[in-house]
Design an enzyme around this catalytic site. Structure first.
Site, PDB file in Angstrom:
ATOM      1  N   HIS A   1       0.818  -1.214   0.000  1.00 45.11           N
ATOM      2  CA  HIS A   1       0.000   0.000   0.000  1.00 45.11           C
ATOM      3  C   HIS A   1       0.855   1.269   0.000  1.00 45.11           C
ATOM      4  O   HIS A   1       0.336   2.363  -0.187  1.00 45.11           O
ATOM      5  CB  HIS A   1      -0.920  -0.035   1.244  1.00 45.11           C
ATOM      6  CG  HIS A   1      -1.811   1.155   1.369  1.00 45.11           C
ATOM      7  ND1 HIS A   1      -2.549   1.635   0.305  1.00 45.11           N
ATOM      8  CD2 HIS A   1      -2.090   1.975   2.402  1.00 45.11           C
ATOM      9  CE1 HIS A   1      -3.236   2.690   0.698  1.00 45.11           C
ATOM     10  NE2 HIS A   1      -2.976   2.922   1.968  1.00 45.11           N
ATOM     11  N   CYS A   2       2.178   1.127   0.224  1.00 48.21           N
ATOM     12  CA  CYS A   2       2.971   2.347   0.438  1.00 48.21           C
ATOM     13  C   CYS A   2       3.921   2.705  -0.699  1.00 48.21           C
ATOM     14  O   CYS A   2       3.726   3.709  -1.383  1.00 48.21           O
ATOM     15  CB  CYS A   2       3.793   2.193   1.718  1.00 48.21           C
ATOM     16  SG  CYS A   2       2.772   1.927   3.150  1.00 48.21           S
ATOM     17  N   ILE A   3       4.964   1.890  -0.866  1.00 46.59           N
ATOM     18  CA  ILE A   3       6.092   2.310  -1.713  1.00 46.59           C
ATOM     19  C   ILE A   3       5.696   2.608  -3.171  1.00 46.59           C
ATOM     20  O   ILE A   3       6.191   3.581  -3.737  1.00 46.59           O
ATOM     21  CB  ILE A   3       7.256   1.276  -1.669  1.00 46.59           C
ATOM     22  CG1 ILE A   3       7.543   0.809  -0.236  1.00 46.59           C
ATOM     23  CG2 ILE A   3       8.518   1.809  -2.324  1.00 46.59           C
ATOM     24  CD1 ILE A   3       8.204   1.799   0.664  1.00 46.59           C
TER      25      ILE A   3
END
Ligand SMILES: NC(=O)c1ccc[n+]([C@@H]2O[C@H](COP(=O)([O-])OP(=O)(O)OC[C@H]3O[C@@H](n4cnc5c(N)ncnc54)[C@H](O)[C@@H]3O)[C@@H](O)[C@H]2O)c1
Length: 434
Positions: A272-274
Site C-alpha cells: 500500500h505504500c512504496i
C-alpha cells in the site's frame, strides 16, 4: 490551560485514545497504547474487520490475537464501527488508507471522511494526529480548515499534528514501538503533546518543525525506496544482457563499509505504500511547477518489471523447447512481499494476469494465501508437492516466504525461474536467475 491538562492526562495515562482505521498501521498502534495502560477505542468503518478482530480471526501478522482478546476482556481496548465514541477521546489518531485515484492522483477521501467524523464528535481540548502517509500540506491546508469548520479553533480549542507511521509489516526485528517516531505539531504545544504521547510507547521520538516537515520526511523515506528498488531492477536487466550476475555484484558492493546500501531485484515493488506514496509527492510538486523526473521514471520502471520477467520466461521456455501448446507455470509466492499476507498492489498479481493473457496454464502456491481473485479470475493455491511441482514446465519463485520447501522444488522442478535468489550459490542447470 487545556494543553497542561491534556499533558497531565497523557503522562498519567488517564488520556483516552481513539485510533481510526484498524489496518496494518492502526491495529498494532492501538494495541501498543492499550498494552501500555491507556484506554483505547479502536474504530473502523468496516464491520467485517471489527468482527474479525473481535472474534480472533486475524489478518495481520504483527499483532498477537491472545493479547488482543486479553486487552478486550480487561476493557482497555474497545472496538467499534461507531464514530460517536470519539466524543470520549482526548487523543484521536487517524490511520486510514491513502490510495491513488488514478496513477498520478491521490485519493484523500478516506482522510476527509475520518476528519468529518472527528469534526462531528471531537470535544474541546482534543489532540488530533494524522498518521496516514500523504502529501506535504495535508494537515495544515486540508485537515485544519476542515476541523475548524466545526467551530473550534486549532491551537486554541484543539491541537493538531502529523506523525508518519513507519511500520514494516512482517519485520520481526522492528515492531511499531521499536521504530523511532517522527512528529510535527502545528504549534509547539502540539509538538510537546506528541512527544509526551508517543514517548509512552516508543523510546525515541524525533520532533520536527511542522506537520509538513513530518509529511515530507515520510515521503523522502518511501521515495528513496522506490527510486532505488526500481534502479536495481533496471540494473538487473542490464546485467542479464551483459552476462553478469546482479546478485554477485550486490554482494560485492556490500563490502563497502560506507556510502552503499543494498537493494535487491524482484518482480517489482508492491504494497500500500512504496509504489503509491511517492506519487502523492509527484502530484503535489506538479502543482508547484515541478515535475519530478525521478519519481515518474521509478514508478514507470517499477510497473514494467512484470513484463520484463514475462519476456525472460518466454525465452527460457523457448530454450527449454517446451512443445506443449500451453506451458504450465507454477508461481510460488503471490503476496507483495515475503512472510506477509497482504496482496495489495502485489506485482505477482499483474504477472499472473500477463501469463493468463499469453495463454499459459497458470497455477500458484502460497502458504499465506489460500484463494486469489484477480478481476474475474478465481484461483486456489495448489499444494506444494512433488506431483504439482513436476507437472509445471517452470516454477517461478516470485516471493520467497520463509516456510516453503525450496529443496523439494529444486529436486522436482523441470525448471526454476528464481526471482529472489533463494538458490544462491547452487549451480543446477534447471535454475535460472533474474
Ligand atoms: N501498510 C503499511 O505497511 C504502512 C506502513 C506505513 C504507513 N502506512 C500508511 O498508513 C495508512 C494506513 O495504511 P494501512 O495499510 O493500515 O491501511 P489498511 O487498509 O490496512 O487499513 C485502513 C483501515 O481504515 C479503515 N477506514 C477507512 N476509512 C475509515 C473511516 N472514515 N473511519 C474508520 N475507519 C476507516 C478501513 O476500513 C481499514 O480497515 C496509509 O496512509 C498507508 O500509506 C502503511
Amino acid at each position: 490551560m487545556l494543553v497542561k491538562e491534556l499533558e497531565k492526562r497523557i503522562k498519567s495515562k488517564e488520556a483516552k485514545i481513539a485510533v481510526i482505521g484498524l489496518g496494518y498501521v492502526g491495529l498494532p498502534l492501538a494495541v501498543s497504547f492499550a498494552r501500555a495502560g491507556f484506554k483505547v477505542y479502536g474504530l473502523d468503518k468496516s464491520e467485517a474487520r471489527v468482527l474479525r478482530i473481535k472474534t480472533g480471526k486475524n489478518y495481520n501478522e504483527d499483532v498477537s490475537l491472545p493479547e488482543i482478546t486479553r486487552l478486550i476482556h480487561k476493557k482497555v481496548f474497545e472496538l467499534s464501527t461507531n464514530p460517536s465514541l470519539l466524543v470520549k477521546a482526548d487523543v484521536i489518531i487517524i490511520c486510514v488508507p491513502t490510495p491513488l485515484k488514478t496513477k498520478y492522483t491521490p485519493d484523500i477521501s478516506y482522510i476527509v471522511g475520518a476528519v468529518k467524523d472527528i469534526r462531528k464528535y471531537m470535544r474541546k481540548g482534543a489532540f488530533v494526529i494524522l498518521e496516514s502517509t500523504t502529501f506535504p500540506g495535508t494537515t495544515e491546508e486540508l485537515i485544519k480548515p476542515l476541523l475548524e469548520r466545526g467551530g473550534l479553533k486549532a491551537s486554541r480549542d484543539f491541537y493538531l499534528a502529523f506523525s508518519p507511521e513507519r511500520i514494516d509489516p512482517g519485520n520481526k526485528h522492528f515492531s511499531v514501538t521499536q521504530i523511532p517516531k517522527i512528529i510535527g505539531g502545528l504549534d509547539p504545544a502540539a509538538g510537546k503533546l506528541g512527544k509526551a504521547l508517543y514517548g509512552k510507547i516508543i523510546k525515541k521520538v524525533h520532533l520536527v518543525s511542522s506537520p509538513r516537515a513530518a509529511e515530507m520526511t515520510k515521503l523522502l523515506e518511501n521515495s528513496f525506496r522506490l527510486v532505488n528498488i526500481s534502479w536495481v531492477n533496471e540494473l538487473a536487466m542490464m546485467c542479464h544482457k551483459l552476462h553478469i550476475d546482479i546478485w554477485e555484484i550486490i554482494e560485492a558492493a556490500k563490502t563497502k563499509p560506507f556510502g552503499f546500501m543494498p537493494f535487491y531485484p524482484s518482480l517489482g515493488v508492491g504494497g500500500h505504500c512504496i509504489p503509491d506514496d511517492p506519487l502523492y509527492l509527484y502530484w503535489k510538486a506538479k502543482h508547484h511547477g515541478i515535475s519530478s523526473k525521478f519519481i515518474k521514471l521509478s514508478a514507470d520502471t517499477n510497473d514494467r518489471v512484470p513484463d520484463y520477467v514475462l519476456s525472460r520466461l518466454k525465452t527460457l521456455l523457448h530454450v527449454q523447447r517446451t512443445r506443449k501448446a500451453r506451458a504450465r507455470i507454477l508461481v510460488a509466492g503471490v503476496t507483495y512481499k515475503k512472510d506477509v499476507k497482504d496482496l495489495r498492489r502485489s506485482p505477482a498479481l499483474k504477472f499472473i494476469t500477463l501469463l493468463q493473457k499469453e495463454g499459459y496454464d497458470v497455477n500458484y502456491f502460497d502458504p499465506l494465501v489460500s484463494f486469489l481473485k484477480i478481476g474475474h479470475l478465481n484461483m486456489k493455491s495448489v499444494s506444494l508437492n512433488a506431483k504439482e511441482i513436476s507437472k509445471a514446465d517452470c516454477v517461478v519463485v516470485a516471493v520467497a516466504h520463509t516456510k516453503v520447501n525450496y529443496d523439494l522444488i529444486l529436486d522436482k522442478a523441470q525448471s526454476i525461474f528464481d526471482l529472489c535468489n533463494v538458490y544462491q550459490g547452487q549451480n543446477k542447470a534447471t535454475i535460472h536467475r533474474l
